[in-house]
Design a protein around this motif. Sequence first.
Motif, PDB file in Angstrom:
ATOM      1  N   ASN A   1     -17.949  -1.622  -2.196  1.00 23.77           N
ATOM      2  CA  ASN A   1     -17.591  -2.609  -1.178  1.00 23.77           C
ATOM      3  C   ASN A   1     -16.312  -3.350  -1.514  1.00 23.77           C
ATOM      4  O   ASN A   1     -15.923  -4.272  -0.845  1.00 23.77           O
ATOM      5  CB  ASN A   1     -18.728  -3.605  -0.968  1.00 23.77           C
ATOM      6  CG  ASN A   1     -19.115  -4.276  -2.256  1.00 23.77           C
ATOM      7  OD1 ASN A   1     -19.346  -3.605  -3.253  1.00 23.77           O
ATOM      8  ND2 ASN A   1     -19.158  -5.582  -2.269  1.00 23.77           N
ATOM      9  N   PHE A   2     -15.629  -2.931  -2.608  1.00 23.05           N
ATOM     10  CA  PHE A   2     -14.398  -3.626  -2.980  1.00 23.05           C
ATOM     11  C   PHE A   2     -13.183  -2.715  -2.831  1.00 23.05           C
ATOM     12  O   PHE A   2     -12.077  -3.078  -3.197  1.00 23.05           O
ATOM     13  CB  PHE A   2     -14.511  -4.134  -4.424  1.00 23.05           C
ATOM     14  CG  PHE A   2     -14.860  -3.050  -5.395  1.00 23.05           C
ATOM     15  CD1 PHE A   2     -13.868  -2.352  -6.069  1.00 23.05           C
ATOM     16  CD2 PHE A   2     -16.175  -2.684  -5.613  1.00 23.05           C
ATOM     17  CE1 PHE A   2     -14.186  -1.331  -6.938  1.00 23.05           C
ATOM     18  CE2 PHE A   2     -16.503  -1.658  -6.486  1.00 23.05           C
ATOM     19  CZ  PHE A   2     -15.512  -0.979  -7.148  1.00 23.05           C
ATOM     20  N   LEU A   3     -13.393  -1.478  -2.303  1.00 25.55           N
ATOM     21  CA  LEU A   3     -12.284  -0.541  -2.113  1.00 25.55           C
ATOM     22  C   LEU A   3     -12.140  -0.266  -0.621  1.00 25.55           C
ATOM     23  O   LEU A   3     -13.095   0.205   0.005  1.00 25.55           O
ATOM     24  CB  LEU A   3     -12.552   0.784  -2.832  1.00 25.55           C
ATOM     25  CG  LEU A   3     -12.728   0.764  -4.351  1.00 25.55           C
ATOM     26  CD1 LEU A   3     -13.152   2.151  -4.847  1.00 25.55           C
ATOM     27  CD2 LEU A   3     -11.429   0.347  -5.043  1.00 25.55           C
ATOM     28  N   VAL A   4     -10.983  -0.541  -0.044  1.00 27.14           N
ATOM     29  CA  VAL A   4     -10.753  -0.203   1.372  1.00 27.14           C
ATOM     30  C   VAL A   4      -9.608   0.788   1.429  1.00 27.14           C
ATOM     31  O   VAL A   4      -8.444   0.430   1.253  1.00 27.14           O
ATOM     32  CB  VAL A   4     -10.420  -1.447   2.219  1.00 27.14           C
ATOM     33  CG1 VAL A   4     -10.227  -1.058   3.675  1.00 27.14           C
ATOM     34  CG2 VAL A   4     -11.499  -2.505   2.076  1.00 27.14           C
TER      35      VAL A   4
ATOM     36  N   LEU B   1     -19.565  -2.151  -9.455  1.00 30.70           N
ATOM     37  CA  LEU B   1     -20.653  -1.297  -8.992  1.00 30.70           C
ATOM     38  C   LEU B   1     -20.040  -0.210  -8.115  1.00 30.70           C
ATOM     39  O   LEU B   1     -19.844  -0.399  -6.920  1.00 30.70           O
ATOM     40  CB  LEU B   1     -21.608  -2.161  -8.179  1.00 30.70           C
ATOM     41  CG  LEU B   1     -22.997  -1.629  -7.920  1.00 30.70           C
ATOM     42  CD1 LEU B   1     -23.809  -1.712  -9.193  1.00 30.70           C
ATOM     43  CD2 LEU B   1     -23.659  -2.444  -6.835  1.00 30.70           C
TER      44      LEU B   1
ATOM     45  N   PHE C   1     -10.531  -6.446  -5.791  1.00 32.67           N
ATOM     46  CA  PHE C   1     -10.498  -5.767  -4.491  1.00 32.67           C
ATOM     47  C   PHE C   1      -9.256  -4.901  -4.461  1.00 32.67           C
ATOM     48  O   PHE C   1      -8.213  -5.327  -4.962  1.00 32.67           O
ATOM     49  CB  PHE C   1     -10.321  -6.805  -3.376  1.00 32.67           C
ATOM     50  CG  PHE C   1     -11.590  -7.161  -2.656  1.00 32.67           C
ATOM     51  CD1 PHE C   1     -11.977  -6.452  -1.536  1.00 32.67           C
ATOM     52  CD2 PHE C   1     -12.384  -8.204  -3.105  1.00 32.67           C
ATOM     53  CE1 PHE C   1     -13.149  -6.787  -0.860  1.00 32.67           C
ATOM     54  CE2 PHE C   1     -13.538  -8.544  -2.431  1.00 32.67           C
ATOM     55  CZ  PHE C   1     -13.926  -7.840  -1.301  1.00 32.67           C
ATOM     56  N   ILE C   2      -9.317  -3.723  -3.852  1.00 34.84           N
ATOM     57  CA  ILE C   2      -8.109  -2.949  -3.591  1.00 34.84           C
ATOM     58  C   ILE C   2      -8.069  -2.654  -2.098  1.00 34.84           C
ATOM     59  O   ILE C   2      -9.008  -2.068  -1.551  1.00 34.84           O
ATOM     60  CB  ILE C   2      -8.079  -1.625  -4.383  1.00 34.84           C
ATOM     61  CG1 ILE C   2      -8.331  -1.878  -5.872  1.00 34.84           C
ATOM     62  CG2 ILE C   2      -6.729  -0.934  -4.190  1.00 34.84           C
ATOM     63  CD1 ILE C   2      -8.332  -0.613  -6.709  1.00 34.84           C
TER      64      ILE C   2
ATOM     65  N   ARG D   1     -22.551 -10.038  -3.924  1.00 34.53           N
ATOM     66  CA  ARG D   1     -22.385  -9.100  -5.054  1.00 34.53           C
ATOM     67  C   ARG D   1     -20.919  -9.093  -5.476  1.00 34.53           C
ATOM     68  O   ARG D   1     -20.157  -8.219  -5.064  1.00 34.53           O
ATOM     69  CB  ARG D   1     -22.824  -7.703  -4.562  1.00 34.53           C
ATOM     70  CG  ARG D   1     -22.470  -6.542  -5.415  1.00 34.53           C
ATOM     71  CD  ARG D   1     -23.306  -6.407  -6.628  1.00 34.53           C
ATOM     72  NE  ARG D   1     -24.708  -6.105  -6.353  1.00 34.53           N
ATOM     73  CZ  ARG D   1     -25.681  -6.335  -7.233  1.00 34.53           C
ATOM     74  NH1 ARG D   1     -25.405  -6.887  -8.384  1.00 34.53           N
ATOM     75  NH2 ARG D   1     -26.939  -6.045  -6.933  1.00 34.53           N
TER      76      ARG D   1
ATOM     77  N   MET E   1     -25.727  -0.322   3.932  1.00 38.10           N
ATOM     78  CA  MET E   1     -24.684  -0.916   3.069  1.00 38.10           C
ATOM     79  C   MET E   1     -25.280  -2.090   2.281  1.00 38.10           C
ATOM     80  O   MET E   1     -25.043  -2.230   1.081  1.00 38.10           O
ATOM     81  CB  MET E   1     -23.546  -1.409   3.955  1.00 38.10           C
ATOM     82  CG  MET E   1     -22.274  -1.849   3.245  1.00 38.10           C
ATOM     83  SD  MET E   1     -21.017  -2.207   4.533  1.00 38.10           S
ATOM     84  CE  MET E   1     -19.575  -2.526   3.548  1.00 38.10           C
TER      85      MET E   1
ATOM     86  N   ILE F   1     -26.348  -2.700  -2.152  1.00 37.52           N
ATOM     87  CA  ILE F   1     -25.921  -3.760  -3.067  1.00 37.52           C
ATOM     88  C   ILE F   1     -27.052  -4.717  -3.398  1.00 37.52           C
ATOM     89  O   ILE F   1     -26.909  -5.566  -4.269  1.00 37.52           O
ATOM     90  CB  ILE F   1     -24.717  -4.557  -2.532  1.00 37.52           C
ATOM     91  CG1 ILE F   1     -25.091  -5.280  -1.263  1.00 37.52           C
ATOM     92  CG2 ILE F   1     -23.527  -3.676  -2.318  1.00 37.52           C
ATOM     93  CD1 ILE F   1     -24.101  -6.363  -0.961  1.00 37.52           C
TER      94      ILE F   1
END
Lengths: 158, 158, 164, 164
Positions: free
Chosen positions: C137-140, C132, A88-89, A83, C159, C163
């Motif tokens: 899943n792209f923020l840490v 999304l 990315f952060i 997906r 999780m 997705i």
Amino acid sequence: RYTLFMSAFDKISKSIDSIYKKITQNNSSRAYLTLENLQEPYLEGIKFNAIPPSKRFRDMEQLSGGEKTVAALALLFAIHSFRPSPFFILDEVDAALDAGNVANVANYIQERSEDLQCIVISLKDTFYSKARALVGIYKDQKTASSSTLTLDLENYRD
Amino acid sequence: RYTLFMSAFDKISKSIDSIYKKITQNNSSRAYLTLENLQEPYLEGIKFNAIPPSKRFRDMEQLSGGEKTVAALALLFAIHSFRPSPFFILDEVDAALDAGNVANVANYIQERSEDLQCIVISLKDTFYSKARALVGIYKDQKTASSSTLTLDLENYRD
Amino acid sequence: GYIEQLEVENFKSYRDRQIIGPFKKFQSIIGPNGAGKSNLMDAISFVLGVKTSQLRGSTLADLIYRPDGQQLDPNASCSIKLIWFNEETREDTVFQRRIVQKQGKATSEYLIDAETVKKEEYVDALKNIGVLVKARNFLVFQGEVEAIASQTPKELTAMIETIA
Amino acid sequence: GYIEQLEVENFKSYRDRQIIGPFKKFQSIIGPNGAGKSNLMDAISFVLGVKTSQLRGSTLADLIYRPDGQQLDPNASCSIKLIWFNEETREDTVFQRRIVQKQGKATSEYLIDAETVKKEEYVDALKNIGVLVKARNFLVFQGEVEAIASQTPKELTAMIETIA
Ligand SMILES: Nc1ncnc2c1ncn2[C@@H]1O[C@H](COP(=O)(O)OP(=O)(O)OP(=O)(O)O)[C@@H](O)[C@H]1O
Ligand SMILES: Nc1ncnc2c1ncn2[C@@H]1O[C@H](COP(=O)(O)OP(=O)(O)OP(=O)(O)O)[C@@H](O)[C@H]1O
Ligand SMILES: [Mg+2]
Ligand SMILES: [Mg+2]
């Protein structure tokens, strides 16, 4: 539901091992996902295992702080392969990493930033010096506010 | 019970501010403890507040990662002033600290190690180079075991 | 596409209006402890629609700039604009979220290219560019990376389901 | 007094018998990720009587050295000796804790200067040198430092009561 779930699971579990090998720069490391319930996977759990370079199987819980960080990043990028998000952060993900792992992770992110935007908060110059541009933040005492400076590192590259 | 509790509370709350000022190397920082219930303090809570250098009052929850780490260390050493233990063991407490705070914390620990033993695990050379001796740990591939080397830094001091 | 620029106005430790950028494909944010690095990540997360409790705040009003030690001004507002650059069409889209206070209650408004829209439409527009927010899943966030590897098998299934 | 030396035998990632030290008043432990630094802190915590769940293990047997990928040898045991140097009397005391397995069950034994003692006597002897294991305010495990500052007021009261 089954097909949807399995299309995600298959893609992620196929890519996680090569991503983990790539980040650790070592073909002896291994990472994989196993389903607890093969018929109805969404009802049970998925076990994640990562085996650091030159080690053998060991329960994820016994990995060290730095080893868990690297495994987590591999999982994140594997999920991204199914997906994809455009960016990315990452906020100080390098806090528990030794110098070798910082270099590996920074190199991997530099490569990935060809096709996805990576915004990385870091205190380590060995990490942020690989970026293409920096935003420097400081607290301005006079105005009691955060202020920023932008620096394009591409002007300084050799 | 009241007297026991208050003798601990008084000693800790008297020392926390000077310890926090000393670690941050800045007299404008402030740290204090306040009792929620003055009659029977052991029944309610104790509020801890730390105000980083050149900032004013703000809720502890809004402090940044690094600011919380420094405040936590001040609290630990304040508690130690009431109930001194002969040694401290700190595992990568410097993970969230910037270079300035690493230097401050390392200097403070160096000073305190005159009267109490400090055993510190760290990945940052700016921290561990202030120690008197190092134990270097590596994973010996042949024996599949952790192995150690000891180095007395006092031989190398100028 | 990618995030090209941010416009931060009275959000957390960022006073007045500040333009931050341009951002590159590998962008780093640096600065001393307490400077406002994580607050900038909170600003990006906020404009994407991430809920306040994930942004180290208990109420929306906590996100509005407040000088240290003072009460929040009941008329204060804050706003974040995210300038999105689409590499194929070479066009910009401006995603904006702001907080306004009315009679002591803070509410969010969502705008795309300066036009107010409903939250659902806003979330759909983000989905169209591949963002999304529900999956996140792209923020840490700071301090959360190790926990991703220590999730229980059930958490990992949940999780993947979000997705899928 | 202070910790002068450690003798680690078959504990976690430390195979066979290893003598580590001498330790100084400001002692640092360094090495790459996964080398065994936190395991050494676990060894010191273990010999002081800290419970297994705080040492990243679910059972006592988890603490015994096991080569990667293999089952635990049912006859294996492990032991930690802490050599304590008293600066006034200039004498050493050896605190030792070991795990032995009998019929598949692992149990702890406590020894002071090579003599087996009951756990209460062992804990008292530690109290006499100023080590109050119950309070644990002198051990900060990896990743736990920030949480000390974010305790709720009630938690802080409980912490103060343990040491009062
Ligand atoms: N609404 C607000 N108004 C003004 N200042 C705020 C507000 N909310 C938070 N702050 C301030 O922002 C600062 C924290 O910033 P932030 O967490 O971004 O730091 P950081 O740069 O990430 O630091 P670290 O490197 O330690 O993680 C705190 O000092 C806090 O007081
Ligand atoms: N009973 C055991 N037998 C053998 N090895 C073990 C045992 N328990 C844990 N280990 C190994 O010890 C290693 C972890 O060591 P440790 O947590 O001390 O690393 P560390 O030096 O603190 O690393 P980091 O800098 O990442 O925190 C793991 O790789 C784990 O496999
Ligand atoms: Mg931060
Ligand atoms: Mg460790």
